[in-house]
Design an enzyme around this catalytic site. Sequence first.
Site, mmCIF file in Angstrom:
data_model
loop_
_atom_site.group_PDB
_atom_site.id
_atom_site.type_symbol
_atom_site.label_atom_id
_atom_site.label_comp_id
_atom_site.label_asym_id
_atom_site.label_seq_id
_atom_site.Cartn_x
_atom_site.Cartn_y
_atom_site.Cartn_z
ATOM 1 N N LYS A 33 0.820 -1.206 0.000
ATOM 2 C CA LYS A 33 0.000 0.000 0.000
ATOM 3 C C LYS A 33 0.859 1.262 0.000
ATOM 4 C CE LYS A 33 -2.775 0.942 3.529
ATOM 5 N NZ LYS A 33 -3.829 1.580 4.345
ATOM 6 N N SER A 34 1.907 1.280 0.807
ATOM 7 C CA SER A 34 2.768 2.463 0.873
ATOM 8 C C SER A 34 3.383 2.778 -0.488
ATOM 9 C CB SER A 34 3.879 2.247 1.902
ATOM 10 O OG SER A 34 3.359 2.120 3.199
ATOM 11 N N ARG A 38 2.629 6.001 -3.333
ATOM 12 C CA ARG A 38 3.745 6.807 -3.826
ATOM 13 C C ARG A 38 3.895 6.701 -5.336
ATOM 14 N NH1 ARG A 38 4.366 5.720 1.337
ATOM 15 N NH2 ARG A 38 5.742 6.957 2.699
ATOM 16 N N ARG A 131 -8.376 12.380 12.634
ATOM 17 C CA ARG A 131 -6.959 12.099 12.813
ATOM 18 C C ARG A 131 -6.108 13.350 12.618
ATOM 19 N NH1 ARG A 131 -6.623 7.009 8.942
ATOM 20 N NH2 ARG A 131 -4.390 7.078 9.410
ATOM 21 N N ASP A 320 2.005 -0.772 11.945
ATOM 22 C CA ASP A 320 0.703 -1.298 11.517
ATOM 23 C C ASP A 320 0.488 -2.751 11.926
ATOM 24 O OD1 ASP A 320 -0.252 1.044 10.338
ATOM 25 O OD2 ASP A 320 0.780 0.610 8.448
#
Length: 438
Positions: A33-34, A38, A131, A320
């Site tokens: 996902k990261s 990007r 958040r 996470d």
Amino acid sequence: MRSVTAAVEADSDRLEGHRSGPLRGTAEVPGDKSISHRALIFGGLASGTTHIDGLLEGDDVLHTAAAVRSLGAEVERIGDNRWRVTGAEWRSPDAPIDCGNSGTGARLLMGAAAAYPIRATFSGDASLSSRPMERVLGPLRQMGARTEGSTLPVTVHGGKLTGISFDNVKSSAQVKTALLLAGLGAEGAVEINEDLPSRDHSENMLRAFGVDVEQDGTVVRLGRQRKLTACDVAVPRDPSSAAFPIVAALIVEGSEVELPNILINPLRTGLITTLKEMGADIEYRNVRSSGGEQVADIVARHCALRGVEVPAERAPSMIDEYPILSIAAAYATGTTVMNGLAELRVKESDRLAAVASGLRTCGVEVEEGEESLTVHGTGAAPRGGGNVAAYHDHRIAMSFLVLGLASQQPVAVDSAGMIATSFPSFVSLMRELGADIR
């Protein structure tokens, strides 16, 4: 833009994990996902066309794809997990940008947008809107951006930025990346200092896109070359998603699961390090380099686990993964102490409180500190039988479904539809391995 929320194979938003037979087979988890976030953003900033293979098509990443398109880039899905992005000078979007549930998408996009003389408003769902965004907005204002709001919705007025020397005290990769992206359009030196190294995917990918990024220990600097040139990106598979079938294999008797092409960047493998300290039977095969990142095929087998103490300095490399580590700890013999967990308080939910509450509901003895969690495992299967509140948090939901695969009684979770934000194929993949999820 298609939505994949419906891809979670559930009859309703409630799912149950039931005691299962041995889990066997190959688990092809989604792309990281990261790196997916990007790749879309960097491709949208670059000169030329970027082809992305293996993109995670979860809701979070799809919101980022839509955002990059609304900011002026061409973003097109050309096949399963295959996307094409043609960069452009970013412009003010016609409407507020909906970031859904993604803190990564919101914070990175704010930084990238600040580099342009545009106005962009960012919104999100109820969870994301609660958040903290000031950790990004404060340093962006120091660089010369104007901002409105401290939680979503937030408006960023960009352009005419100056450099910054910033102490990233929370070791947040999101903050670091936002400032690097803003710095691409800034005049002057851009330097980020960290006490503990955060994920370095942005540095690796910026170099692949032709940007001069220097690293000296825990100091990251932008060099003079700050223009991105398109390149192809092959997204490795997500170690945070792989964590769920890995732990499931460790706790379900007789299991052996292989997970191909998993990202094993040392700043993302804190969970694997910890599980091995607990005695986990986890093997790396075919370790190799792909696109500047280390990847490997991982094999996980059922075994006995023992309690350990996890140092606070390991938190950035597994932030996470603490919910699913807590599940492994519930099956271990002895006490597992996890330290340095303050960041879990401001994730999609208060994950520290959610995990502690869920474990108690399932008969596990647990102690919740302000920044710590202590799980007292007995070496036997927990009672289970609880109805766990997931608080619309995908990682809480998946973690407690895994708990139910070996507990004495089934474990139910609510708000399971949120699993689609990161792992839309979770239920079908686990079922194919032999998991009883209903």
